[in-house]
Design a protein around this motif. Structure first.
Motif, mmCIF file in Angstrom:
data_model
loop_
_atom_site.group_PDB
_atom_site.id
_atom_site.type_symbol
_atom_site.label_atom_id
_atom_site.label_comp_id
_atom_site.label_asym_id
_atom_site.label_seq_id
_atom_site.Cartn_x
_atom_site.Cartn_y
_atom_site.Cartn_z
ATOM 1 N N SER A 27 -13.056 -0.204 1.075
ATOM 2 C CA SER A 27 -13.322 0.582 2.279
ATOM 3 C C SER A 27 -12.370 0.200 3.401
ATOM 4 O O SER A 27 -11.843 1.051 4.113
ATOM 5 C CB SER A 27 -14.765 0.372 2.731
ATOM 6 N N PHE A 28 -12.132 -1.130 3.527
ATOM 7 C CA PHE A 28 -11.208 -1.623 4.566
ATOM 8 C C PHE A 28 -9.800 -1.087 4.317
ATOM 9 O O PHE A 28 -9.122 -0.628 5.243
ATOM 10 C CB PHE A 28 -11.197 -3.149 4.558
ATOM 11 N N ALA A 29 -9.363 -1.134 3.055
ATOM 12 C CA ALA A 29 -8.022 -0.660 2.718
ATOM 13 C C ALA A 29 -7.879 0.835 2.998
ATOM 14 O O ALA A 29 -6.861 1.283 3.527
ATOM 15 C CB ALA A 29 -7.721 -0.963 1.252
ATOM 16 N N GLN A 30 -8.922 1.607 2.638
ATOM 17 C CA GLN A 30 -8.891 3.046 2.884
ATOM 18 C C GLN A 30 -8.833 3.349 4.373
ATOM 19 O O GLN A 30 -8.087 4.216 4.819
ATOM 20 C CB GLN A 30 -10.103 3.707 2.247
ATOM 21 N N ASN A 31 -9.630 2.614 5.136
ATOM 22 C CA ASN A 31 -9.648 2.813 6.584
ATOM 23 C C ASN A 31 -8.300 2.461 7.201
ATOM 24 O O ASN A 31 -7.787 3.182 8.060
ATOM 25 C CB ASN A 31 -10.752 1.957 7.205
ATOM 26 N N ASN A 63 -3.580 -10.031 -1.067
ATOM 27 C CA ASN A 63 -4.788 -9.432 -1.650
ATOM 28 C C ASN A 63 -4.479 -8.269 -2.594
ATOM 29 O O ASN A 63 -5.332 -7.873 -3.388
ATOM 30 C CB ASN A 63 -5.728 -8.949 -0.543
ATOM 31 N N LYS A 64 -3.250 -7.731 -2.468
ATOM 32 C CA LYS A 64 -2.787 -6.633 -3.328
ATOM 33 C C LYS A 64 -3.730 -5.425 -3.298
ATOM 34 O O LYS A 64 -3.977 -4.785 -4.320
ATOM 35 C CB LYS A 64 -2.607 -7.132 -4.763
ATOM 36 N N ASN A 65 -4.272 -5.143 -2.121
ATOM 37 C CA ASN A 65 -5.225 -4.031 -2.023
ATOM 38 C C ASN A 65 -4.801 -2.955 -1.029
ATOM 39 O O ASN A 65 -5.592 -2.088 -0.678
ATOM 40 C CB ASN A 65 -6.608 -4.562 -1.630
ATOM 41 N N PHE A 66 -3.545 -3.055 -0.551
ATOM 42 C CA PHE A 66 -3.103 -2.058 0.417
ATOM 43 C C PHE A 66 -1.673 -1.634 0.110
ATOM 44 O O PHE A 66 -0.802 -2.473 -0.155
ATOM 45 C CB PHE A 66 -3.173 -2.601 1.844
ATOM 46 N N ASP A 67 -1.452 -0.345 0.150
ATOM 47 C CA ASP A 67 -0.117 0.179 -0.101
ATOM 48 C C ASP A 67 0.020 1.502 0.646
ATOM 49 O O ASP A 67 -0.874 2.348 0.583
ATOM 50 C CB ASP A 67 0.105 0.398 -1.600
ATOM 51 N N TYR A 68 1.112 1.641 1.378
ATOM 52 C CA TYR A 68 1.363 2.896 2.083
ATOM 53 C C TYR A 68 2.818 3.280 1.857
ATOM 54 O O TYR A 68 3.729 2.430 1.938
ATOM 55 C CB TYR A 68 1.079 2.775 3.576
ATOM 56 N N ASP A 69 3.023 4.549 1.612
ATOM 57 C CA ASP A 69 4.348 5.024 1.226
ATOM 58 C C ASP A 69 4.635 6.349 1.902
ATOM 59 O O ASP A 69 3.813 7.262 1.884
ATOM 60 C CB ASP A 69 4.369 5.183 -0.306
ATOM 61 N N ILE A 445 4.507 -9.164 7.415
ATOM 62 C CA ILE A 445 3.475 -9.067 8.451
ATOM 63 C C ILE A 445 2.286 -9.937 8.042
ATOM 64 O O ILE A 445 1.723 -9.738 6.957
ATOM 65 C CB ILE A 445 2.996 -7.613 8.656
ATOM 66 N N LYS A 446 1.935 -10.873 8.900
ATOM 67 C CA LYS A 446 0.776 -11.721 8.634
ATOM 68 C C LYS A 446 -0.426 -11.155 9.384
ATOM 69 O O LYS A 446 -0.512 -11.252 10.605
ATOM 70 C CB LYS A 446 1.067 -13.160 9.058
ATOM 71 N N THR A 447 -1.334 -10.549 8.641
ATOM 72 C CA THR A 447 -2.537 -9.977 9.240
ATOM 73 C C THR A 447 -3.619 -11.054 9.288
ATOM 74 O O THR A 447 -3.389 -12.209 8.921
ATOM 75 C CB THR A 447 -3.035 -8.771 8.432
ATOM 76 N N ASN A 448 -4.815 -10.648 9.699
ATOM 77 C CA ASN A 448 -5.910 -11.613 9.784
ATOM 78 C C ASN A 448 -6.305 -12.169 8.418
ATOM 79 O O ASN A 448 -6.782 -13.301 8.314
ATOM 80 C CB ASN A 448 -7.137 -10.963 10.450
ATOM 81 N N ASN A 449 -6.123 -11.373 7.357
ATOM 82 C CA ASN A 449 -6.539 -11.847 6.036
ATOM 83 C C ASN A 449 -5.578 -11.478 4.914
ATOM 84 O O ASN A 449 -5.937 -11.497 3.746
ATOM 85 C CB ASN A 449 -7.939 -11.295 5.700
ATOM 86 N N ASP A 450 -4.345 -11.131 5.258
ATOM 87 C CA ASP A 450 -3.430 -10.677 4.226
ATOM 88 C C ASP A 450 -1.986 -10.920 4.655
ATOM 89 O O ASP A 450 -1.721 -11.298 5.808
ATOM 90 C CB ASP A 450 -3.650 -9.181 3.956
ATOM 91 N N VAL A 451 -1.051 -10.718 3.735
ATOM 92 C CA VAL A 451 0.381 -10.719 4.034
ATOM 93 C C VAL A 451 0.948 -9.414 3.497
ATOM 94 O O VAL A 451 0.764 -9.088 2.318
ATOM 95 C CB VAL A 451 1.112 -11.912 3.398
ATOM 96 N N LEU A 452 1.613 -8.671 4.361
ATOM 97 C CA LEU A 452 2.210 -7.391 3.981
ATOM 98 C C LEU A 452 3.731 -7.504 4.005
ATOM 99 O O LEU A 452 4.297 -8.253 4.798
ATOM 100 C CB LEU A 452 1.777 -6.284 4.945
ATOM 101 N N VAL A 453 4.356 -6.761 3.115
ATOM 102 C CA VAL A 453 5.812 -6.613 3.141
ATOM 103 C C VAL A 453 6.107 -5.176 3.546
ATOM 104 O O VAL A 453 5.481 -4.250 3.036
ATOM 105 C CB VAL A 453 6.424 -6.887 1.751
#
Length: 481
Positions: A27-31, A63-69, A445-453
């Protein structure tokens, strides 16, 4: 029986907990996806984005739970984020502790303070070499030097006259950021022009040039612009030309306004400045007794004297990425290619970098490089290429040195003024790139609970760079939450 009942209850509780946790994460990833999509669409709706091209990708690596393209496979002109490729390649091929070594020798004989022969500086391609270092090394090795009967010689056999990438454009070649890499480079191959400007539309006047280089002719054809327009001047020249012309506009009614130029014959400039320094120190050297040699056959009867070593590669790439120094990026790319292929041709340099990038697990299809710095407007790759690279490089044992070279939002390097006043400050490590109608960002990007590239490349927008930078900040803030 009771224990079995309790165990079944515990197992059920665990399943419920993990199920709820998975649902929460999804739900968090979708939001987050919806919020990021909203911010990107807001950016794309701007009037000045009509006709622009965008390649954007962001993905979770923890966490490998978010991807945007968004058009992440479209190859666009990337500008200076190209340096991330070439600096990592240098770390990989040369090692963090590699140092350039500029050797100094002499021909003939030396006695009683007289060098009866030539003093030779052997160019190693070191982009960080300083005139003061050469002078100090010579003074330490020949403390009683009084006279040189021969010449100050630049050994330019390493690179010859292959200095500037073929696909750099004319308006860049005479500027400090367009200085080519020679065998021998001194003080970043930069000289300074000081000008007085008048009212809008009036021609500016050159007051002085430093360091003093009588062999260099600079013509001022630059005008005073409108108030608040800043420095919009360009210095035009070509490799090995001693004739430069400055055009464009400068801020009006300014005294001693500094414009940085690029030395177009660094080998010659280096030994010219060294001779000047030695003469000022009291060493007798004949007028005009300097020479650049491009063929090893002319270097005979040599006696090793001393050498000057550079800072380690790890510190060079720190300066390269944080300050976006084209000279350093090109030098690193050439040094790798000399070692790998014994070639410094632009195609060899490009192939070395592309092969390295693809070795990290990504595809090389759609990557077009014309240099190691991104100054050429003909280079192109996609957001996906850069994201794949940034994911792959994290597994390397030298990643810590690479990561240290990245700027931090609102605090350092090329990201110092990016996201200074929003929630993304200090949360993004990366690099920016810019040239005319090109803006790009890439990093972690270092978020509150994840690392994004992430990587975003934008071409052909019609606003100024500051406006686009500000418009990108809400997107970065949303990603950093």
């Amino acid at each position: 029986m009771m224990n079995n009942y309790i165990n079944r209850n515990i197992d059920s509780t665990k399943l419920i907990f993990f199920g709820l946790f998975f649902c929460f994460v999804q739900s968090f990833a979708q939001n987050k996806h919806q919020l990021v999509d909203k911010e990107l669409k807001l950016l794309l709706s701007k009037e000045w984005m009509q006709g622009a091209s965008v390649s954007f990708k962001v993905t979770s690596i923890k966490n490998k739970n978010f991807d945007y393209d968004y058009q992440s496979n479209i190859s666009l002109t990337p500008a200076s984020i190209t340096k991330l490729f070439s600096t990592a390649n240098a770390l990989d091929k040369l090692g963090s502790n590699y140092r350039y070594e500029t050797k100094i020798s002499y021909s003939g004989s030396y006695q009683n303070g007289v060098l009866d022969g030539n003093l030779i500086i052997h160019g190693s391609g070191d982009p960080t070499l300083r005139l003061a270092q050469l002078d100090s090394a010579i003074a330490a090795s020949l403390p009683d030097l009084k006279k040189i009967t021969g010449k100050i010689v630049a050994d330019a056999t390493l690179y010859g006259k292959q200095t500037t990438p073929y696909k750099w454009v004319w308006e860049d070649l005479g500027n400090y950021y367009g200085a080519g890499v020679n065998s021998l480079n001194i003080d970043d191959n930069i000289y300074n022009i000081y000008l007085n400007t008048g009212n809008t539309g009036e021609k500016a006047e050159i007051v002085s040039i430093t360091p003093k280089t009588p062999y260099l002719t600079v013509e001022a054809d630059v005008l005073s612009g409108e108030q608040g327009t800043g420095d919009n001047s360009f210095i035009f020249s070509s490799p090995y030309s001693n004739s430069h012309i400055i055009r464009g506009t400068l801020p009006p009614n300014r005294k001693n306004f500094k414009v940085k130029g690029g030395v177009t014959d660094p080998d010659y400039h280096a030994i010219y400045m060294l001779r000047t320094t030695l003469v000022e120190r009291g060493v007798s050297i004949g007028e005009g007794c300097i020479e650049v040699i491009y063929h090893k056959s002319k270097l005979t009867d040599l006696h090793e004297l001393t050498s000057v070593k550079s800072i380690p590669i790890s510190k060079i790439i720190d300066k390269t990425n944080k300050k976006s120094i084209n000279l350093y990026a090109e030098a690193l790319a050439k040094t790798v290619t000399i070692k790998e292929k014994n070639s410094i041709l632009p195609d060899s340099v490009s192939k070395s970098v592309i092969d390295f990038v693809s070795s990290l697990g990504g595809s090389s299809k759609g990557i077009f490089l014309e240099d190691g710095s991104g100054l050429s407007p003909f280079g192109a790759f996609s957001a996906s290429h850069m994201v794949d690279f940034l994911i792959g490089i994290k597994e390397k044992d030298y990643f810590e040195d690479f990561e240290k070279s990245l700027a931090k939002t609102g605090q350092s390097g090329t990201l110092k003024y990016f996201c200074r006043y929003n929630g993304a400050k200090g949360k993004i490590l990366g690099k920016s790139g810019s040239m005319r109608r090109v803006r790009s960002y890439a990093g972690y990007i270092k978020t509150n609970n994840d690392v994004l590239v992430f990587t975003i490349i934008i071409n052909n927008f019609s606003c100024n760079h500051k406006t686009l930078r500000k418009a990108l900040e809400p997107l970065m803030e949303e990603l950093s939450k």
